[in-house]
Structure formats: structure tokens, C-alpha cells
Design a protein around this motif. Structure first.
Motif, PDB file in Angstrom:
ATOM      1  N   ARG A 279       0.831  -1.212   0.000  1.00 33.24           N
ATOM      2  CA  ARG A 279       0.000   0.000   0.000  1.00 33.24           C
ATOM      3  C   ARG A 279       0.864   1.261   0.000  1.00 33.24           C
ATOM      4  O   ARG A 279       0.651   2.176  -0.794  1.00 33.24           O
ATOM      5  N   GLU A 300      -8.522   4.986  -1.622  1.00 30.43           N
ATOM      6  CA  GLU A 300      -9.620   4.105  -2.014  1.00 30.43           C
ATOM      7  C   GLU A 300      -9.287   3.302  -3.271  1.00 30.43           C
ATOM      8  O   GLU A 300      -9.769   2.179  -3.435  1.00 30.43           O
ATOM      9  N   ASN A 303      -7.661   0.287  -2.073  1.00 28.19           N
ATOM     10  CA  ASN A 303      -8.645  -0.588  -1.432  1.00 28.19           C
ATOM     11  C   ASN A 303      -9.443  -1.368  -2.464  1.00 28.19           C
ATOM     12  O   ASN A 303      -9.716  -2.561  -2.292  1.00 28.19           O
ATOM     13  N   SER A 306      -7.125  -4.075  -4.014  1.00 28.71           N
ATOM     14  CA  SER A 306      -6.835  -5.118  -3.026  1.00 28.71           C
ATOM     15  C   SER A 306      -8.047  -6.032  -2.833  1.00 28.71           C
ATOM     16  O   SER A 306      -7.924  -7.259  -2.785  1.00 28.71           O
ATOM     17  N   LYS A 307      -9.214  -5.423  -2.730  1.00 33.68           N
ATOM     18  CA  LYS A 307     -10.432  -6.194  -2.557  1.00 33.68           C
ATOM     19  C   LYS A 307     -10.707  -7.062  -3.785  1.00 33.68           C
ATOM     20  O   LYS A 307     -11.093  -8.238  -3.663  1.00 33.68           O
ATOM     21  N   TYR A 501     -13.987  -8.436   6.036  1.00 29.26           N
ATOM     22  CA  TYR A 501     -13.767  -7.073   5.535  1.00 29.26           C
ATOM     23  C   TYR A 501     -13.955  -6.994   4.017  1.00 29.26           C
ATOM     24  O   TYR A 501     -14.577  -6.059   3.504  1.00 29.26           O
ATOM     25  N   ASN A 502     -13.433  -7.969   3.293  1.00 29.63           N
ATOM     26  CA  ASN A 502     -13.499  -7.936   1.829  1.00 29.63           C
ATOM     27  C   ASN A 502     -14.715  -8.656   1.262  1.00 29.63           C
ATOM     28  O   ASN A 502     -14.929  -8.637   0.047  1.00 29.63           O
TER      29      ASN A 502
END
Length: 747
Positions: A279, A300, A303, A306-307, A501-502
């Protein structure tokens, strides 16, 4: 055109060309609901939905009309008003700043608050838990990137004690948001349940029936929206990253992220550190490439990539970041009897989630007492089983301020408590408190609390009807962007924190080997098909049985008896005539007993007291104390109407204190019972301390147990036989009072 109201200020509406109506000095356009509030419009609108034997009424346009959305939902004589307001300027927060508050009003139950201010203060557990349910229900339906302060308030207007106000509040939130101009893709269906160990097939049927009726409610809301003609506002800005930045981020980071997510040697900490390193490197390159980009867009964008990388491995390769397949559990280990001084304890470890549970017994007087308002609203009086959940910051390698219980801890504890409550015996003689302290957390700590709590209860010797286990099932979906429908999905058993979370769902389910006791669905999508819910229940039930088998290897049933150092309860039989001696003046003896020995005493009925001792040694001390204070009070059995010789021990203004036998507690013989003549002081009759007089016994006062004696009735020529005393009775601990008595012989 203009409309004027008689109030402290004059509100006027003016048409601005052919555009919408606005208040002077207000840049924001008025919603149709607010226009009707100012102009009168067509008046309130309402719709009724038949739900079997009950009817649900939803109305709007009469109360709180300046809110962006307002609705009153009523069933029977229970009514809840819900309002929704959202700002038109974005919040500096980089998340959806939604606040939901459900408030129970004393007036709704016909009561006045019992606190010293006599008004509502703070929030009860019930209010917080209901607010959390509503929040989880409505939050996923706001547009992505909608970072505008939004508040939903639920006020209880009236309660009849039959219809649940929290259910009406959830429906009211859906109505208020649907009728407002706030961007919101509702209405909603929420899934949360507690059950008395219901069979899986019956539970699934109940879910299907519930969904059927919620569809009728949704149709009613949509009808109301159509009649009013709601137009949703267009936000100034939705905080979503630029596709160009996302595309560049994908080039920079996706391969490195894939390598981390497929390295099964990682644990939670090392994986988080590896992702964070990627990151930092990626964000630095993005800032150089896009110097004008908003900081949020940079963060974001990573994010999103990554997701996407994480989810694609699950969808395409059927593998998870720790190497498990989709239905495998993490490694589980269990221990009980961790500390000998505790009444019960257990350590439950599932992967990197570790929970220490303890059981503590106390007297029934220690149960949670609901005040009369909560009792009137919820029908709950005393609660002698409770589970308290703690999540300290070190559980996730963080630091933080340790204060009182927060909303998350309260919610997780309530879910674990619901899971265990159905197996607790209703006639258990103690109040039970289970504490669950999360020592390590990597997902599903609330379900680990249910497992650990079950083990600790069995270790403590609580005769629970069956062991309880819980598990969380996750969901990862692939959506068709054109139809916005789910075209593919994977269900994950026993999810990690990163999978929660994902992922798209955290579906927690708990129960016994035979049935279900609790369920909570935290769904992050606008909605999921009922088919996926049924599959999740089935997959969770299989995992639950597997967990129970592992737990049974450590302890398979409750211990036959409680631990030796556990609390003890005994009863004390106190005849009415002895109660004043046992209690002491102003409760002195009982207060001293509790202070010196640590026991607690409660009165069961007129002649029975319950003694709770935290340890057997404390009960032994209490037994000796009671014997000591009562040893000189071995009262003789007296015959009603008999005459006895009494010895004066003290002269008072109101009468004389007398004893009928040496070890008796002196009683008052009042002036009115000394002589036929009216006297103001016993000295008028020449009475002295130590003098013996004849008195007649008239039993005990039924109200306070005091002995009733009279000398006056003997001041006549009638002959009386004077009695002497022989048999005795006493305060008996642990057994009923002896009913045998015998008359004394005549003298």
C-alpha cells in the motif's frame, strides 16, 4: 404565491422561475414532503398491510414534516415515529457518517422515569441493540461514496405490551428513508433471530414465511412512495475513485497482492504488514503520477484493487488466503478448568481467534432488575443469566483507551447471550454471569464466545440441556454490472477477519446438535436471494456439528456437581415470633451478618429466609453467627389465655419491660394493659424493677409478631391458673420449623 403561518417567524415560499420551490435564504430545494408540510398539500397519506392476524399501518405527512422523511408505523396500539435527515454538504469523514438512534419513551408506556431527574437520560442496552439492527439494515442501501451526515431517529409514541416496537422501528426507518429525497435504494429486509433450539427445517420455514410477509410490507411502502411522488436528490459528489487511478493502481499492485494472498505461510499480522508495505509503495507512486488527485482517491483506489484481487482468488480458484477450501474450519482447541478458584472457565481457540470465558455464580438477588418502564415496554422483569463480552485493543495488536462497554461489545455479547440462553435451566438457584474476554481476534469472536461460554458453563456444573457452538459464514459474489444481479457466488465457512472485511456477508449462526438458537446476518449488499440464505444455514449447520464434536472431546456434558469452592445456598426457618430477634433493631443483625461473613440474605416468605454464601467457609461462619445471635432466644411454647409470672426488667414511661423466663428477650407491657385505671407512668402502681407480676398471654400480633400480654384483665375476682414453662422451639437453619409444642404444667 406565498403561505404564512402565525408563529415567531414568517415562512414564505416563492416560485423560482419554473424550478423547484425553495425557502428564502436556503439553497437547498424542498422535498415533496416538506412542500406539503408548508402548503397543506393533499394531507397525510397512509397504507395498511394485513399480516395474518395483525395489521400494520404506515402513514406520513402529519408529524415532523420538516424532516427529509417522516413516518409513523403502528400495529395494534403500539406506534413508532421515525424521521430521517441528511445534510446536503459532504462530511470530511471518509466513510458513511450514519447515526441511528432508537429511543424508548416512558410516556409511551404510561410511566414516569424512575431516575432522580424523572426524565429520559442515556441509552439502555435495548435501545442500543435496536439502533444497531436498524443501522445494519439501512447502511448497505446508500450509494457507494455517499459521505453525507445522515441521522435516523426512532421515537416510541405508544406501546401496548403486545406488539414489538423495535420491529415497527425497522419498518419505520425504511418508510422514512423511502419517502425522503435522500439517495437510498430501499426498502429493506433484515434477518436476525433468537430461537428455542428450533429444528433447522422449521427455522428455514420461518425465514421463508417472514420474507413472504416482508414483501407485502415492501409493496405497501412502494405504494406510499408512488402516491406521494418522491424524487431523490442528486448529491454534490459521490466519493468514488477515478477509474483511471484504479486502472493504474491495478498495474502497480495486483501481482504483488496476489502473491501475498496466495502465500499460505502468512498469519494475520504478517499478511497485514505485507499488504501495508505494498500500500505505502503504491500510494507513493500514485501521488507522483496523479499529483492533483484527492488523498481519498489514492487510498480508495488501492482498497478497490486489493479487494478485487482477494475476491478473485476465491471466485476463480476456490481457495482462501490461509490455504483452506471453502468449507473447512480453522484448527480448534479447547481447555476447561483454567483456574481452580473460578466457578467455571474455558479457553476456546479457533485459528488466531482466542477467547477466555469464565462463569460466576451469585445470589438471585444479583439478577438484573429491569425498571418498570422497560418491563412495561419489553415484558422483561428479572434476568438471572447474562453474558458480558470484552474486546480489549491488544486483541488486534493495537492500543486504545479502555473505557466502558461500547456499542460493538454490547452487540457481540448480546448475540452470544442469545445463543446460550435457551439451554440454561430456568430453575437454577443462582444468578449466572458469563464473561468472554477476547485475547486474540481474527474473525468471528462472538461465535467463539458462544463456544467458550458453553464449555465454561459445563465446567461450572450448570446442567445445560445441550452444548452450544457457533460459526460465521461469509459470502463473495460476482455481480452482472448491467442487470445488477448476482451471477456467481461462493459461501465461506468460518471466515477470517480479512474475509469479513473484503466479503459481502457475515452470517453468524449458533445452536445445538439438534437445532438453532441464534442467528445474525450482516449483509453488505443491497440484497441477496433467499436461496443463498438457505444454503448458508445448511453450510453453517454442518460446520456447527463438526465444532461440537471437537468440543465434546474436552468436555461432553456438565459436571455432576459444582466445584467445592463454589457458592452455597441454605434456608433459615424463622418463626414469626422470632423474626424481630433474628433481624435485629433496624436490621442490625442482618447487616452485621452480611458485613462480617460476606453472605447475602433475602426473605422468601413470612417465615423463610434464604442465605447465599460465596464459599462453603462463609456459610459455616454465617451458621455460627446465626446460632450465636439466637442462642438466648429459645422461647417457650406459650398457651393462649394462660396466666404466667413475669419479672419486670425495666421501667419506661410507656410501660414496663418484662420477661416470662430468664433467657427471654424482654417485651413491653404497655401502661394501658397494667391496670383498669388510666395511668401515665408505671410508678403510679408502685411497680419496681425485679418485681414479679401476673400476666395473661394472648398470643402474637399477626402483623408484627409481637407478644401480647395483659395484667389488666387479671385485676378482677375471676380465678386464674398460673402456668410455668418447659418446652422450647428455636430458629432452625436448613430445615422446617418443628411444629410440636406442649402445654406447661400448672403451678
Amino acid at each position: 404565491m406565498a403561505a404564512c403561518r402565525c408563529c415567531c417567524s414568517c415562512l414564505r415560499l416563492r416560485p423560482l422561475g419554473d424550478g423547484p420551490l425553495r425557502l428564502p435564504g436556503r439553497a437547498r430545494t424542498l422535498t415533496p414532503l416538506q412542500v406539503r408540510a408548508l402548503w397543506g398539500g393533499t394531507g397525510p397519506r397512509a397504507v395498511a398491510v394485513d399480516l395474518g392476524s395483525r395489521k400494520l399501518e404506515m402513514s406520513s405527512g402529519k408529524l415532523a414534516r420538516f424532516a427529509d422523511g417522516s413516518a409513523v408505523v403502528q400495529s395494534g396500539d403500539t406506534a413508532v415515529m421515525v424521521t430521517a435527515v441528511s445534510k446536503t454538504k459532504p462530511s470530511p469523514s471518509q466513510f458513511m457518517p450514519l447515526v441511528v438512534d432508537y429511543r424508548q419513551k416512558a410516556a409511551a408506556a404510561g410511566r414516569i422515569p424512575t431516575n432522580y431527574l424523572r426524565r429520559e437520560i442515556g441509552s439502555s442496552d435495548k435501545e442500543i441493540l435496536t439502533s444497531r439492527i436498524i443501522d445494519r439494515s439501512v447502511r448497505p442501501l446508500f450509494p457507494a461514496g455517499y459521505f453525507y451526515d445522515t441521522q435516523v431517529l426512532c421515537n416510541l409514541l405508544a406501546v401496548d405490551g403486545v406488539n414489538e416496537p423495535d420491529v415497527l422501528a425497522i419498518n419505520g426507518a425504511s418508510v422514512a428513508l423511502s419517502l425522503s429525497d435522500i439517495p437510498w435504494n430501499g426498502p429493506i429486509v433484515m434477518l436476525e433471530a433468537s430461537a428455542e433450539n428450533v429444528l433447522q427445517q422449521d427455522f428455514c420455514h420461518a425465514v421463508k414465511v417472514g420474507v413472504k410477509y416482508t414483501q407485502q410490507i415492501i409493496q405497501g411502502i412502494q405504494q406510499l412512495v408512488k402516491e406521494i411522488g418522491v424524487t431523490k436528490r442528486t448529491p454534490q459528489k459521490l466519493f468514488t475513485p477515478s477509474p483511471e487511478i484504479v486502472k493504474h493502481t491495478h498495474k502497480l499492485a495486483v501481482e504483488r497482492l496476489y502473491a501475498v494472498f496466495t502465500d499460505y505461510e502468512h498469519d494475520k499480522i504478517s499478511r497485514d504488514e505485507a499488504v501495508n508495505k505494498i500500500r505505502l509503495d503504491t500510494e507513493e507512486q500514485l501521488r507522483e503520477k496523479f499529483p492533483e488527485a484527492d488523498p481519498y482517491e489514492i487510498i480508495e483506489s488501492f482498497n478497490v484493487v486489493s479487494k478485487e484481487a482477494f475476491r478473485s482468488i476465491i471466485l476463480n480458484e476456490y481457495k482462501r488466503c490461509d490455504g483452506r477450501d471453502l468449507t473447512s474450519l480453522r484448527n480448534i482447541s479447547c481447555e476447561v478448568d483454567m483456574f481452580k478458584t473460578l466457578h467455571g472457565s474455558a479457553l476456546f481457540q479457533r485459528g488466531q481467534t482466542q477467547v477466555l470465558c469464565t462463569v460466576t455464580f451469585d445470589s438471585l438477588e444479583s439478577s438484573i432488575k429491569s425498571d418498570r418502564i422497560i418491563t412495561a415496554i419489553n415484558g422483561i422483569k428479572d434476568k438471572n443469566f447474562m453474558l458480558h463480552y470484552e474486546f480489549p485493543p491488544y486483541a488486534t495488536n493495537e492500543i486504545g483507551k479502555v473505557t466502558g462497554v461500547n456499542r460493538r461489545e454490547l452487540g457481540h455479547g448480546a448475540l452470544a447471550e442469545k445463543a446460550l440462553y435457551p439451554v440454561i435451566p430456568r430453575d437454577f438457584p443462582f444468578t449466572i454471569r458469563v464473561t468472554s474476554e477476547v485475547l486474540e481476534s481474527n474473525g468471528s469472536s462472538s461465535m467463539a464466545s458462544a463456544c467458550g461460554g458453553s464449555l465454561a458453563l459445563m465446567d461450572a456444573g450448570v446442567p445445560i440441556s445441550s452444548a452450544v457452538a457457533g460459526v460465521a459464514v461469509g459470502l463473495v459474489t460476482r455481480t452482472n454490472p448491467e442487470k445488477n444481479d448476482i451471477e456467481d457466488y461462493r459461501l465461506l465457512t468460518d471466515i477470517l477477519g480479512i474475509e469479513d472485511y473484503n466479503g459481502d456477508m457475515d452470517f453468524k449462526i449458533a445452536g445445538t446438535s439438534k437445532g438453532i438458537t441464534a442467528l445474525q446476518a450482516d449483509i453488505k449488499l443491497p440484497g441477496i436471494p433467499i436461496k443463498i440464505v438457505m444454503e448458508a444455514i445448511q453450510q453453517a449447520s454442518v460446520a456447527k456439528k463438526e465444532i461440537l464434536q471437537i468440543m465434546n472431546k474436552t468436555i461432553s456434558k456438565p459436571r455432576a456437581s459444582r466445584k467445592e469452592n463454589g457458592p452455597v445456598i441454605e434456608t433459615v426457618q424463622v418463626p414469626l415470633s422470632k423474626r424481630s430477634k433474628f433481624v435485629g433493631p433496624g436490621g442490625y443483625h442482618l447487616k452485621k451478618l452480611q458485613a462480617e461473613t460476606g453472605v447475602s440474605i433475602s426473605q422468601v416468605d413470612e417465615e423463610t429466609f434464604s442465605v447465599f454464601a460465596p464459599t462453603p467457609s462463609a456459610m459455616h461462619e454465617a451458621r455460627d453467627f446465626i446460632t450465636e445471635i439466637c442462642k438466648d432466644d429459645q422461647e417457650h411454647q406459650l398457651e393462649f389465655g394462660a396466666v404466667y409470672t413475669a419479672t419486670i426488667t425495666e421501667i419506661r414511661d410507656t410501660g414496663v419491660m418484662v420477661k416470662l423466663y430468664p433467657n427471654m428477650t424482654a417485651v413491653l407491657l404497655h401502661n394501658t394493659q397494667l391496670d383498669h385505671r388510666k395511668i401515665r407512668h408505671p410508678s403510679a402502681l408502685g411497680l419496681e424493677v425485679g418485681q414479679e407480676i401476673q400476666v395473661k398471654y394472648f398470643g402474637r400480633d399477626p402483623a408484627d409478631g409481637r407478644m401480647r400480654l395483659s395484667r389488666k384483665v387479671l385485676q378482677s375476682p375471676a380465678t386464674a391458673v398460673v402456668r410455668t414453662l418447659s418446652d422450647r422451639s428455636s430458629i432452625v437453619m436448613g430445615e422446617p420449623v418443628s411444629q410440636s409444642s406442649s402445654n406447661s404444667s400448672s403451678s
